[in-house]
Structure formats: C-alpha cells, structure tokens
Write a protein that holds these residues in place. Structure first.
Motif, PDB file in Angstrom:
ATOM      1  N   SER A  91      22.249   3.719  53.820  1.00  0.00           N
ATOM      2  CA  SER A  91      22.092   2.292  53.521  1.00  0.00           C
ATOM      3  C   SER A  91      20.644   1.821  53.485  1.00  0.00           C
ATOM      4  CB  SER A  91      22.848   1.459  54.570  1.00  0.00           C
ATOM      5  OG  SER A  91      24.189   1.850  54.627  1.00  0.00           O
ATOM      6  N   VAL A  92      19.700   2.671  53.781  1.00  0.00           N
ATOM      7  CA  VAL A  92      18.285   2.273  53.823  1.00  0.00           C
ATOM      8  C   VAL A  92      17.447   3.226  52.973  1.00  0.00           C
ATOM      9  CG1 VAL A  92      18.416   1.176  56.098  1.00  0.00           C
ATOM     10  CG2 VAL A  92      17.923   3.615  55.937  1.00  0.00           C
ATOM     11  N   LYS A  93      16.195   2.778  52.663  1.00  0.00           N
ATOM     12  CA  LYS A  93      15.242   3.620  51.953  1.00  0.00           C
ATOM     13  C   LYS A  93      14.015   3.748  52.840  1.00  0.00           C
ATOM     14  CE  LYS A  93      14.933   0.809  48.536  1.00  0.00           C
ATOM     15  NZ  LYS A  93      15.254  -0.432  48.266  1.00  0.00           N
ATOM     16  N   GLU A  94      13.190   4.762  52.557  1.00  0.00           N
ATOM     17  CA  GLU A  94      11.953   4.925  53.308  1.00  0.00           C
ATOM     18  C   GLU A  94      11.089   3.678  53.096  1.00  0.00           C
ATOM     19  OE1 GLU A  94      10.055   8.678  52.435  1.00  0.00           O
ATOM     20  OE2 GLU A  94      11.769   9.800  53.169  1.00  0.00           O
ATOM     21  N   GLY A  95      10.536   3.163  54.194  1.00  0.00           N
ATOM     22  CA  GLY A  95       9.702   1.956  54.146  1.00  0.00           C
ATOM     23  C   GLY A  95      10.458   0.695  54.510  1.00  0.00           C
ATOM     24  N   ASP A  96      11.809   0.720  54.567  1.00  0.00           N
ATOM     25  CA  ASP A  96      12.593  -0.460  54.942  1.00  0.00           C
ATOM     26  C   ASP A  96      12.389  -0.781  56.413  1.00  0.00           C
ATOM     27  OD1 ASP A  96      13.633  -0.590  52.395  1.00  0.00           O
ATOM     28  OD2 ASP A  96      15.686  -0.021  52.953  1.00  0.00           O
ATOM     29  N   GLU A  97      12.385  -2.086  56.721  1.00  0.00           N
ATOM     30  CA  GLU A  97      12.333  -2.551  58.106  1.00  0.00           C
ATOM     31  C   GLU A  97      13.772  -2.649  58.632  1.00  0.00           C
ATOM     32  OE1 GLU A  97       9.676  -3.433  60.131  1.00  0.00           O
ATOM     33  OE2 GLU A  97       8.355  -2.621  58.576  1.00  0.00           O
ATOM     34  N   VAL A  98      14.013  -2.125  59.846  1.00  0.00           N
ATOM     35  CA  VAL A  98      15.342  -2.198  60.469  1.00  0.00           C
ATOM     36  C   VAL A  98      15.217  -2.763  61.871  1.00  0.00           C
ATOM     37  CG1 VAL A  98      16.357  -0.326  59.142  1.00  0.00           C
ATOM     38  CG2 VAL A  98      15.213   0.199  61.261  1.00  0.00           C
ATOM     39  N   LYS A  99      16.280  -3.418  62.320  1.00  0.00           N
ATOM     40  CA  LYS A  99      16.350  -3.912  63.696  1.00  0.00           C
ATOM     41  C   LYS A  99      17.298  -2.986  64.457  1.00  0.00           C
ATOM     42  CE  LYS A  99      17.444  -7.900  61.915  1.00  0.00           C
ATOM     43  NZ  LYS A  99      18.118  -9.126  61.779  1.00  0.00           N
ATOM     44  N   ALA A 100      17.199  -2.964  65.777  1.00  0.00           N
ATOM     45  CA  ALA A 100      18.117  -2.170  66.593  1.00  0.00           C
ATOM     46  C   ALA A 100      19.535  -2.664  66.343  1.00  0.00           C
ATOM     47  CB  ALA A 100      17.759  -2.303  68.070  1.00  0.00           C
ATOM     48  N   GLY A 101      20.442  -1.746  66.015  1.00  0.00           N
ATOM     49  CA  GLY A 101      21.845  -2.091  65.766  1.00  0.00           C
ATOM     50  C   GLY A 101      22.186  -2.237  64.304  1.00  0.00           C
ATOM     51  N   THR A 103      23.128  -1.068  60.644  1.00  0.00           N
ATOM     52  CA  THR A 103      23.783   0.128  60.107  1.00  0.00           C
ATOM     53  C   THR A 103      22.853   0.770  59.100  1.00  0.00           C
ATOM     54  OG1 THR A 103      25.978  -0.813  60.408  1.00  0.00           O
ATOM     55  CG2 THR A 103      25.804   1.010  58.863  1.00  0.00           C
ATOM     56  N   VAL A 104      22.546   2.061  59.324  1.00  0.00           N
ATOM     57  CA  VAL A 104      21.640   2.774  58.423  1.00  0.00           C
ATOM     58  C   VAL A 104      22.370   3.864  57.634  1.00  0.00           C
ATOM     59  CG1 VAL A 104      19.542   2.262  59.701  1.00  0.00           C
ATOM     60  CG2 VAL A 104      20.881   4.266  60.317  1.00  0.00           C
ATOM     61  N   ILE A 105      23.444   4.415  58.196  1.00  0.00           N
ATOM     62  CA  ILE A 105      24.197   5.486  57.542  1.00  0.00           C
ATOM     63  C   ILE A 105      25.686   5.284  57.801  1.00  0.00           C
ATOM     64  CG2 ILE A 105      24.742   7.971  57.656  1.00  0.00           C
ATOM     65  CD1 ILE A 105      21.857   8.566  57.909  1.00  0.00           C
ATOM     66  N   LEU A 106      26.473   5.630  56.790  1.00  0.00           N
ATOM     67  CA  LEU A 106      27.924   5.650  56.941  1.00  0.00           C
ATOM     68  C   LEU A 106      28.336   7.110  56.798  1.00  0.00           C
ATOM     69  CD1 LEU A 106      30.306   3.680  57.244  1.00  0.00           C
ATOM     70  CD2 LEU A 106      30.566   3.734  54.773  1.00  0.00           C
ATOM     71  N   MET A 107      29.051   7.619  57.803  1.00  0.00           N
ATOM     72  CA  MET A 107      29.483   9.021  57.750  1.00  0.00           C
ATOM     73  C   MET A 107      30.960   9.142  58.060  1.00  0.00           C
ATOM     74  SD  MET A 107      27.931  10.937  61.112  1.00  0.00           S
ATOM     75  CE  MET A 107      28.879  12.413  61.013  1.00  0.00           C
ATOM     76  N   GLU A 108      31.555  10.209  57.537  1.00  0.00           N
ATOM     77  CA  GLU A 108      32.961  10.482  57.793  1.00  0.00           C
ATOM     78  C   GLU A 108      33.041  11.632  58.791  1.00  0.00           C
ATOM     79  OE1 GLU A 108      36.602  12.559  55.478  1.00  0.00           O
ATOM     80  OE2 GLU A 108      35.696  10.881  54.412  1.00  0.00           O
ATOM     81  N   ALA A 109      33.781  11.399  59.866  1.00  0.00           N
ATOM     82  CA  ALA A 109      33.996  12.428  60.883  1.00  0.00           C
ATOM     83  C   ALA A 109      35.433  12.315  61.357  1.00  0.00           C
ATOM     84  CB  ALA A 109      33.034  12.240  62.044  1.00  0.00           C
ATOM     85  N   MET A 110      36.121  13.424  61.386  1.00  0.00           N
ATOM     86  CA  MET A 110      37.516  13.476  61.824  1.00  0.00           C
ATOM     87  C   MET A 110      38.382  12.489  61.030  1.00  0.00           C
ATOM     88  SD  MET A 110      36.765  14.118  65.902  1.00  0.00           S
ATOM     89  CE  MET A 110      37.938  12.931  66.377  1.00  0.00           C
ATOM     90  N   LYS A 111      38.130  12.411  59.708  1.00  0.00           N
ATOM     91  CA  LYS A 111      38.872  11.573  58.763  1.00  0.00           C
ATOM     92  C   LYS A 111      38.738  10.071  59.061  1.00  0.00           C
ATOM     93  CE  LYS A 111      42.046  15.148  57.473  1.00  0.00           C
ATOM     94  NZ  LYS A 111      43.238  15.473  56.815  1.00  0.00           N
ATOM     95  N   MET A 112      37.628   9.729  59.710  1.00  0.00           N
ATOM     96  CA  MET A 112      37.342   8.315  59.978  1.00  0.00           C
ATOM     97  C   MET A 112      35.912   8.019  59.550  1.00  0.00           C
ATOM     98  SD  MET A 112      39.071   7.679  63.702  1.00  0.00           S
ATOM     99  CE  MET A 112      38.555   5.998  63.702  1.00  0.00           C
ATOM    100  N   GLN A 113      35.683   6.804  59.073  1.00  0.00           N
ATOM    101  CA  GLN A 113      34.325   6.401  58.707  1.00  0.00           C
ATOM    102  C   GLN A 113      33.634   5.827  59.934  1.00  0.00           C
ATOM    103  OE1 GLN A 113      34.109   3.878  55.291  1.00  0.00           O
ATOM    104  NE2 GLN A 113      35.023   5.403  53.931  1.00  0.00           N
ATOM    105  N   ASN A 114      32.411   6.269  60.162  1.00  0.00           N
ATOM    106  CA  ASN A 114      31.630   5.805  61.306  1.00  0.00           C
ATOM    107  C   ASN A 114      30.330   5.201  60.812  1.00  0.00           C
ATOM    108  OD1 ASN A 114      33.206   7.039  63.636  1.00  0.00           O
ATOM    109  ND2 ASN A 114      32.883   8.803  62.320  1.00  0.00           N
ATOM    110  N   ALA A 115      30.032   4.000  61.302  1.00  0.00           N
ATOM    111  CA  ALA A 115      28.766   3.349  60.967  1.00  0.00           C
ATOM    112  C   ALA A 115      27.738   3.809  61.998  1.00  0.00           C
ATOM    113  CB  ALA A 115      28.929   1.842  61.000  1.00  0.00           C
ATOM    114  N   ILE A 127      13.878   9.906  55.701  1.00  0.00           N
ATOM    115  CA  ILE A 127      15.321  10.091  55.609  1.00  0.00           C
ATOM    116  C   ILE A 127      15.535  11.592  55.440  1.00  0.00           C
ATOM    117  CG2 ILE A 127      17.428   9.601  54.328  1.00  0.00           C
ATOM    118  CD1 ILE A 127      16.117   6.923  53.517  1.00  0.00           C
ATOM    119  N   LEU A 128      16.236  12.204  56.385  1.00  0.00           N
ATOM    120  CA  LEU A 128      16.376  13.659  56.436  1.00  0.00           C
ATOM    121  C   LEU A 128      17.669  14.179  55.792  1.00  0.00           C
ATOM    122  CD1 LEU A 128      15.162  13.949  60.122  1.00  0.00           C
ATOM    123  CD2 LEU A 128      13.824  14.426  58.073  1.00  0.00           C
TER     124      LEU A 128
END
Length: 145
Positions: A91-101, A103-115, A127-128
């Motif tokens: 959800s972000v690009k290099e150089g973007d400003e973010v606050k603690a909390g 959401t930067v990535i959405l991933m699927e684990a154990m058939k569930m989406q995790n923010a 971004i790795l």
C-alpha cells in the motif's frame, strides 16, 4: 492309596490311585492300570488397580506471557511478516510518510487476509517485497527511517 467305587450307566467300577507324581497319575480301574495326566494349575492373577496419573499444576510467574507473539518487532523501523504467507498488496511507495499503525501491506496467511501495519512513524526507506511474493515468519518486508 484310596479306593473309589462308582457306577456309570449301570456298570460298577472300582478305581485305586496307584501312583501320583507332579502331573502324572496311575489309576487302577477293575484291575487295569491307566496313566492319566493332570492339567497344571492355572495361576490366577490378581487384578491390580490402574495407577492414577497425576501431573503437577502449571505455575506461571508474574509477568510471564501465556502465549508468544510471532510478530514482535525485532528492530526499530522494520516491518516484519507476522507469519508465513503471500503478499497481496503493497500500500505504500518508497519515500511515503507513514504513521505508527498505518496499513502498509496486505498479506494472505492461512487463507485469511492480514493487514500489516507500520510499527513506528517515519518515511518508507526501502520496500523489500512485491505483490505475489511468498514470505516467511519474521522476514523483513519494509524498512522505515
């Protein structure tokens, strides 16, 4: 030896025990010797009660966590994968400003989406991972400075 008299179907018999050893016995019935074998005594086992299983009670000290947290931040400014899964969206690009909390990535684990959220405020340095990548638990995903 002792003499026994008995009747079987109207016929009279006289039997004497001539000799007895451990399991062998010689019996004289109406003048005729017969060898017989005694069955060995069957040992009867006494049933033992089933022992009770007693486990010591678990004692937790003060401040002891009941469960571990796989997504602990190990280094300040790094977003890490909380568990193995697949990256669905960055959800972000290099150089973007973010606050603690945020959401930067959405991933699927154990058939569930995790923010996955930013642990600290700052600027996205690197971004790795990219969408579709499979990641392992604890793997660095984004560096924030």
């Amino acid at each position: 030896m002792k003499t026994y008299r008995f009747k079987i179907y109207g016929h009279e018999y006289e039997a004497k025990v001539v000799r007895r050893e451990e399991e062998e016995i010689v019996i004289n019935v109406n003048g005729q010797d017969y060898k017989a074998y005694l069955e060995p005594k069957k040992r009867t086992l006494k049933a033992r009660p089933t022992p009770k299983l007693e486990r010591p009670k678990a004692v937790h000290g003060e401040g002891t966590k009941m469960t571990s947290s796989p997504s602990e931040v190990r280094s300040v400014g790094c977003v890490k994968a909380p568990l193995p899964g697949q990256i669905i969206k960055v959800s972000v690009k290099e150089g973007d400003e973010v606050k603690a909390g945020d959401t930067v990535i959405l991933m699927e684990a154990m058939k569930m989406q995790n923010a996955i959220t930013a642990p600290t405020p700052g600027t996205v340095q690197q971004i790795l991972v990219k969408e579709g990548d499979s990641v392992l638990e604890g793997q660095d995903l984004i560096k924030i400075g």
